[in-house]
Design a protein around this motif. Structure first.
Motif, PDB file in Angstrom:
ATOM      1  N   ILE A 514       0.842  -1.202   0.000  1.00  0.00           N
ATOM      2  CA  ILE A 514       0.000   0.000   0.000  1.00  0.00           C
ATOM      3  C   ILE A 514       0.874   1.248   0.000  1.00  0.00           C
ATOM      4  CG2 ILE A 514      -1.668   1.327   1.358  1.00  0.00           C
ATOM      5  CD1 ILE A 514      -2.768  -1.372   2.361  1.00  0.00           C
ATOM      6  N   MET A 517       2.284   1.754  -3.387  1.00  0.00           N
ATOM      7  CA  MET A 517       1.261   2.245  -4.310  1.00  0.00           C
ATOM      8  C   MET A 517       1.020   3.742  -4.151  1.00  0.00           C
ATOM      9  SD  MET A 517      -2.177   3.321  -4.228  1.00  0.00           S
ATOM     10  CE  MET A 517      -2.910   2.520  -2.803  1.00  0.00           C
ATOM     11  N   LEU A 518       0.841   4.186  -2.888  1.00  0.00           N
ATOM     12  CA  LEU A 518       0.500   5.599  -2.693  1.00  0.00           C
ATOM     13  C   LEU A 518       1.676   6.512  -3.051  1.00  0.00           C
ATOM     14  CD1 LEU A 518       1.619   7.033   0.251  1.00  0.00           C
ATOM     15  CD2 LEU A 518       0.217   5.204   1.147  1.00  0.00           C
ATOM     16  N   ALA A 521       1.721   6.715  -6.890  1.00  0.00           N
ATOM     17  CA  ALA A 521       0.655   7.585  -7.401  1.00  0.00           C
ATOM     18  C   ALA A 521       0.966   9.057  -7.144  1.00  0.00           C
ATOM     19  CB  ALA A 521      -0.678   7.203  -6.764  1.00  0.00           C
ATOM     20  N   GLU A 580      -7.987   3.861   0.140  1.00  0.00           N
ATOM     21  CA  GLU A 580      -7.526   3.196  -1.083  1.00  0.00           C
ATOM     22  C   GLU A 580      -8.552   3.354  -2.208  1.00  0.00           C
ATOM     23  OE1 GLU A 580      -5.181  -0.700  -0.696  1.00  0.00           O
ATOM     24  OE2 GLU A 580      -6.356  -0.631   1.150  1.00  0.00           O
ATOM     25  N   VAL A 583      -8.405   6.913  -3.490  1.00  0.00           N
ATOM     26  CA  VAL A 583      -7.226   7.103  -4.352  1.00  0.00           C
ATOM     27  C   VAL A 583      -7.507   6.524  -5.733  1.00  0.00           C
ATOM     28  CG1 VAL A 583      -4.827   6.413  -4.741  1.00  0.00           C
ATOM     29  CG2 VAL A 583      -5.540   7.179  -2.478  1.00  0.00           C
ATOM     30  N   CYS A 584      -8.109   5.334  -5.754  1.00  0.00           N
ATOM     31  CA  CYS A 584      -8.464   4.690  -7.024  1.00  0.00           C
ATOM     32  C   CYS A 584      -9.441   5.555  -7.821  1.00  0.00           C
ATOM     33  CB  CYS A 584      -9.071   3.318  -6.751  1.00  0.00           C
ATOM     34  SG  CYS A 584      -9.337   2.321  -8.223  1.00  0.00           S
ATOM     35  N   ALA A 613      -4.436   9.997  -0.622  1.00  0.00           N
ATOM     36  CA  ALA A 613      -3.143   9.340  -0.421  1.00  0.00           C
ATOM     37  C   ALA A 613      -2.509   9.768   0.894  1.00  0.00           C
ATOM     38  CB  ALA A 613      -2.208   9.654  -1.593  1.00  0.00           C
ATOM     39  N   SER A 677      -0.496   3.169 -12.113  1.00  0.00           N
ATOM     40  CA  SER A 677      -1.022   3.587 -10.805  1.00  0.00           C
ATOM     41  C   SER A 677      -2.344   2.896 -10.511  1.00  0.00           C
ATOM     42  CB  SER A 677      -1.221   5.107 -10.770  1.00  0.00           C
ATOM     43  OG  SER A 677      -0.027   5.794 -10.983  1.00  0.00           O
ATOM     44  N   CYS A 681      -3.023   0.135  -7.592  1.00  0.00           N
ATOM     45  CA  CYS A 681      -4.040   0.505  -6.606  1.00  0.00           C
ATOM     46  C   CYS A 681      -5.092  -0.595  -6.467  1.00  0.00           C
ATOM     47  CB  CYS A 681      -4.693   1.829  -7.001  1.00  0.00           C
ATOM     48  SG  CYS A 681      -5.801   2.504  -5.745  1.00  0.00           S
ATOM     49  N   SER A 684      -3.616  -3.500  -4.594  1.00  0.00           N
ATOM     50  CA  SER A 684      -3.509  -3.260  -3.145  1.00  0.00           C
ATOM     51  C   SER A 684      -4.869  -3.354  -2.462  1.00  0.00           C
ATOM     52  CB  SER A 684      -2.874  -1.891  -2.881  1.00  0.00           C
ATOM     53  OG  SER A 684      -3.763  -0.837  -3.196  1.00  0.00           O
TER      54      SER A 684
END
Length: 696
Positions: A514, A517-518, A521, A580, A583-584, A613, A677, A681, A684
């Motif tokens: 995670i 991922m953040l 991004a 999450e 963010v997606c 994020a 990204s 995401c 995750s």
């Protein structure tokens, strides 16, 4: 590791032995429940009800004794106050001395009670965690929510020490009034920061600080900084902390963090323009920005190892390397050299001393102010992130001195070089190298009073602060005492990255995914902002700088909102999953599809992605600090290093992706960089759902 039950028995105050929670009986009860459920003699519903009733009785026993003792203290202080009032009319130095000693004796008794509450709180936390691990049921959440939120809650007496705090305040005030202040009539309430020299008052305040360690903004910031705190500090360790602590040195570490974050983000608004002025494509800005992160992958390791021996020398080296790197970055313009530009940024990355900054706070700042120092670390990082682009927006000028050009491209390098030079001078003059820990421990005077030793023992973590899903946490409740070698082995830090990786449980790996991922991004959003906004909206450097600065300024308010309010309403795992998903959603809204790309779409989707994020990062690191193995709280290859490496590698890959996508043309840059990204995401999110479904 010594069994907690044995520690509890050793540290109990003998005359109060019957009022402690019966940890041994509850531990045996949990084992009996498991055996009977396995045999089919009991169902889970009965077990939950019966164990809840047992816990209620144990907590009631502790709370009633606590209230009784508070009444005793109130009566004693009231009698002493009457004696103090009579001394106002007929002052007598000998009686004043006796009265001060009487107040100190009450304070010493109060220290016993504070330790009593503390040891019971840690016992409750451990038995709840043991129950959850044994049955795979989130009993802790159910029990705390139903008991703590009830209007007649007895559990709140353990969480909130308002009554004890009032007693501490009364003793402190009266001791201060009796102290010779050279004719001053000021009270401690008139000057709260007035230093109190009485050691009893200092001890009481330290004990209250430990009990106040709960889920709020300050604690949220500590966990986000990933500065690991030891659970059972000893009196010797606290003494060593006081010996090693130096306020100006702490300030210099925070200043290093602040300047480094400015250095990282000050080039973002102008990196594309700088690349084009040297004859490269605008998307080469990804490599320019990412070169610093590439070097940080390696610098984090050697700075972490170096901090085992010294703090001053790594900071001096960091300042010199950053000075050289920024000068090279600025000179690349007149030299017309992309390699010099990249080498300059690599040097800046090699000067990343964030591992030293974290380690100094963890090792050298006393426990009573470590939370504030850690929150300061997070705040300094956030302010640096906001100030970097803002400063770049102000450097919109163009002039020459001799053959050196000073414009929006080179001034970030010159300004930061000057800043690091000033910092180096300040560091050389003001920093004090902490004494080596072993020397300090050997020089600590031994206390003759065993009771004072017992009173000074404490724990940082209060009830329920550790995660119940910590597979690696050795509770210290194994049957038998174990050999000293086994105890030492359980505390030995990891000696390599490979060994540290082996200590990672599935839940820790998900948290690191995670975090990867953040960071990926966020880096894509920030690094390509100048290229994207110039292509679609023809934004100037100043406009890009304002946009990035506004994003950076959301960091602290978001942390306050999450740490003070949201985290008290929702569980961390709920906030994690919701963040999450947001963010997606932000990534999806950022794609350029059929309709013409507009400023509102870019700004709103970017803001949604960035803020989500930030929320995700805070909760993610908070959870990571709880589920990380205790072996990763110290040594070179610690939890902070692992998370830093995960985030740095993500930034490197993101910046390389931007540069490679540039070969497809600027019209495709946005969608091509957003696609990885989105995939990471979604991965995750699925990993989070699968992990927490198995745990809960």
């Amino acid at each position: 590791m010594v069994a907690f039950g044995k520690k509890l028995k050793e540290r109990q105050i003998q005359e109060w032995q019957g009022y402690y929670i019966n940890y041994k009986v509850m531990k045996k009860k949990v084992k009996d429940y498991a055996d009977q459920i396995q045999a089919g003699a009991l169902n889970q519903r009965y077990v939950l009800k019966d164990f809840s009733r047992m816990l209620d009785k144990e907590i009631e026993k502790v709370v009633l004794f606590l209230l009784e003792q508070q009444g005793v203290f109130a009566s004693q202080i009231s009698q002493l106050n009457e004696q103090q009032d009579s001394l106002q009319e007929q002052p007598d130095i000998s009686k004043v001395t006796e009265l001060r000693e009487a107040y100190r004796n009450v304070g010493r008794d109060l220290l016993k009670l504070l330790f009593f509450v503390e040891i019971n709180a840690i016992g409750l936390r451990k038995i709840l965690k043991k129950f959850d691990k044994r049955f795979g049921y989130k009993f802790t959440d159910y029990y705390v929510k139903t008991r703590a939120n009830h209007p007649y809650s007895q559990l709140q007496q353990v969480f909130n020490n308002v009554g004890l705090g009032a007693v501490v305040g009364a003793i402190s005030r009266n001791l201060a009034d009796l102290q010779d202040r050279e004719g001053s009539y000021l009270s401690i309430y008139d000057q709260p920061a007035l230093p109190l020299q009485d050691p009893v008052v200092d001890s009481m305040e330290s004990a209250i600080d430990r009990l106040n360690y709960s889920t709020n903004f300050l604690n949220f910031s500590v966990q986000r900084s990933l500065i690991m705190l030891e659970e059972l500090p000893t009196p010797v360790e606290e003494h060593v902390d006081d010996q090693r602590y130096h306020f100006m040195s702490l300030l210099l570490n925070l200043a290093n963090t602040f300047l480094y974050m400015i250095n990282t983000y000050i080039v973002v608004p102008t990196a594309d323009d700088y690349s084009m002025s040297l004859g490269a494509a605008a998307t080469v800005c990804g490599i320019v920005i990412g070169a610093m992160a590439v070097a940080q992958v390696f610098s984090s390791v050697y700075f972490s190892a170096w901090s085992n021996r010294s703090y001053f020398r790594p900071l001096v080296f960091s300042s010199i390397v950053l000075f050289v790197g920024n000068v090279m970055y600025a000179l690349a313009y007149d030299l017309k050299s992309i390699p010099v530009l990249l080498i300059g940024r690599i040097f800046c990355g090699l000067g990343s001393a964030r591992a030293v900054n974290r380690r100094y706070i963890s090792d050298c700042v006393p426990l009573r102010i470590r939370m504030q120092a850690s929150a300061g670390f997070v705040s300094a990082s956030a302010l640096g992130m906001a100030c970097g682009p803002a400063l770049a927006g102000l450097l919109q000028t163009n002039f020459k001195i001799y053959k050196l050009t000073f414009n929006q491209d080179t001034l970030p390098g010159w300004v930061m070089a000057f800043a690091w030079l000033i910092y180096l001078i300040w560091l050389w003059i003001s920093f004090r190298e902490p004494a080596q820990e072993k020397d300090e421990v050997n020089n600590v005077p031994q206390k003759s009073n065993a009771e004072n030793d017992a009173l000074e023992r404490g724990v940082v973590q209060p009830l329920l602060l550790k995660s119940v899903g910590d597979e690696q946490d050795n509770e210290g409740d194994q049957e038998g005492d174990g050999s000293e070698e086994a105890q030492e082995e359980s505390r030995r830090p990891a000696n390599s990255i490979v060994e540290a990786y082996r200590l990672l449980t599935p839940s820790v790996k998900v948290q690191l995914l995670i975090y990867f991922m953040l960071k990926y991004a966020m880096e894509v959003l920030l690094s390509e902002s100048s290229v994207v906004t110039t292509y679609y909206f023809s934004w100037s450097t100043s406009t890009v700088a304002i946009f990035l600065a506004c994003l950076g300024l959301t960091v602290l308010p978001v942390n306050i909102l999450v740490g003070s309010y949201i985290s008290n309403i929702f569980e961390d795992r709920q906030i994690l999953l919701a963040s999450e998903i947001m963010v997606c959603l932000g990534i999806l809204l950022s794609f350029q599809v059929i309709i013409p790309y507009s400023v509102p779409q870019y700004v709103c989707s970017g803001l949604l992605m960035f803020v989500s994020a930030e929320v995700l990062e805070g909760v993610n690191l908070s959870l990571l600090s709880r589920v990380m193995s205790s072996k990763l709280s110290r040594g070179t290859y610690n939890g902070g290093l692992l998370s830093t490496e995960a985030g740095t590698i993500a930034r490197v890959i993101a910046d390389v992706t931007i540069t490679l996508a540039g070969y497809l043309g600027q019209s495709k840059l946005l969608n091509v960089t957003l696609l990885p990204s989105l995939l990471i995401c979604i991965t995750s999110i699925f990993a989070t759902c699968r992990t927490y479904n198995s745990l809960y």
